[in-house]
Design a protein around this motif. Structure first.
Motif, PDB file in Angstrom:
ATOM      1  N   ALA A 254       0.832  -1.203   0.000  1.00  0.00           N
ATOM      2  CA  ALA A 254       0.000   0.000   0.000  1.00  0.00           C
ATOM      3  C   ALA A 254       0.869   1.256   0.000  1.00  0.00           C
ATOM      4  O   ALA A 254       0.583   2.220  -0.714  1.00  0.00           O
ATOM      5  CB  ALA A 254      -0.931  -0.004   1.204  1.00  0.00           C
ATOM      6  N   LEU A 255       1.946   1.252   0.770  1.00  0.00           N
ATOM      7  CA  LEU A 255       2.850   2.409   0.766  1.00  0.00           C
ATOM      8  C   LEU A 255       3.586   2.525  -0.561  1.00  0.00           C
ATOM      9  O   LEU A 255       3.807   3.629  -1.056  1.00  0.00           O
ATOM     10  CB  LEU A 255       3.824   2.332   1.931  1.00  0.00           C
ATOM     11  N   LYS A 256       3.938   1.410  -1.150  1.00  0.00           N
ATOM     12  CA  LYS A 256       4.571   1.444  -2.473  1.00  0.00           C
ATOM     13  C   LYS A 256       3.582   2.005  -3.504  1.00  0.00           C
ATOM     14  O   LYS A 256       3.981   2.715  -4.433  1.00  0.00           O
ATOM     15  CB  LYS A 256       5.062   0.065  -2.867  1.00  0.00           C
ATOM     16  N   ALA A 257       2.292   1.706  -3.352  1.00  0.00           N
ATOM     17  CA  ALA A 257       1.270   2.268  -4.233  1.00  0.00           C
ATOM     18  C   ALA A 257       1.214   3.788  -4.081  1.00  0.00           C
ATOM     19  O   ALA A 257       1.104   4.514  -5.078  1.00  0.00           O
ATOM     20  CB  ALA A 257      -0.099   1.640  -3.937  1.00  0.00           C
ATOM     21  N   LEU A 258       1.289   4.285  -2.847  1.00  0.00           N
ATOM     22  CA  LEU A 258       1.342   5.728  -2.628  1.00  0.00           C
ATOM     23  C   LEU A 258       2.549   6.331  -3.326  1.00  0.00           C
ATOM     24  O   LEU A 258       2.459   7.394  -3.937  1.00  0.00           O
ATOM     25  CB  LEU A 258       1.399   6.052  -1.135  1.00  0.00           C
TER      26      LEU A 258
END
Length: 145
Positions: free
Chosen positions: A116-120
């Motif tokens: 999810a943080l990589k998506a951000l």
């Protein structure tokens, strides 16, 4: 993680979670994912103090918090300061797109939190649509080049 790539523009995180076990798990997962956790707090008031004192690239925020401030208030304050907001909550609220870049539903796996943080990062660092992540709803709006 042996093959983990370093984060790009999101390096310093603030975790805001009122459940101590979940907070510990999130902190452990994100540190092993290559992120620097500036602080882990359980209330909006403590989060505001950290954001005022430390540079923060993103907040990992549960909406249910200890203290008098709501998670929505913290999210709006972070957003207004240019800090990326990842909601991590039992059910993403209808107004999530107004206060966050993405919302990850609970329960989630450790790998889903890092993803999810990589998506951000894809959205804000590279201005690209993120890959699908199980349990993650994104609110990506491409910036004009």
């Amino acid at each position: 993680m042996l093959f983990a790539s370093r984060p790009t523009c999101i390096k310093r995180l603030l975790i805001i979670e009122d459940d101590p076990l979940t907070a510990f798990d999130n902190e452990h997962t994100l540190k092993h994912g290559g992120y620097q956790v500036v602080a882990t707090v359980d209330s909006g008031e403590a989060a505001v103090a950290v954001m005022a004192a430390e540079p923060v690239d993103a907040v990992v925020l549960d909406l249910g918090l200890a203290g008098n401030m709501t998670g929505r208030e913290v999210a709006r304050l972070a957003r207004d300061r240019g800090i990326a907001v990842l909601l991590v909550t039992g059910q993403c609220p209808a107004d999530a797109s107004e206060i966050a870049l993405a919302c990850l539903g609970k329960p989630h796996s450790a790998s889903a939190l890092v993803a999810a943080l990589k998506a951000l990062e894809m959205m804000i660092c590279k201005n690209e649509a993120p890959r699908k992540v199980s349990g993650l709803t994104t609110f990506w709006r491409p910036e004009a080049a």
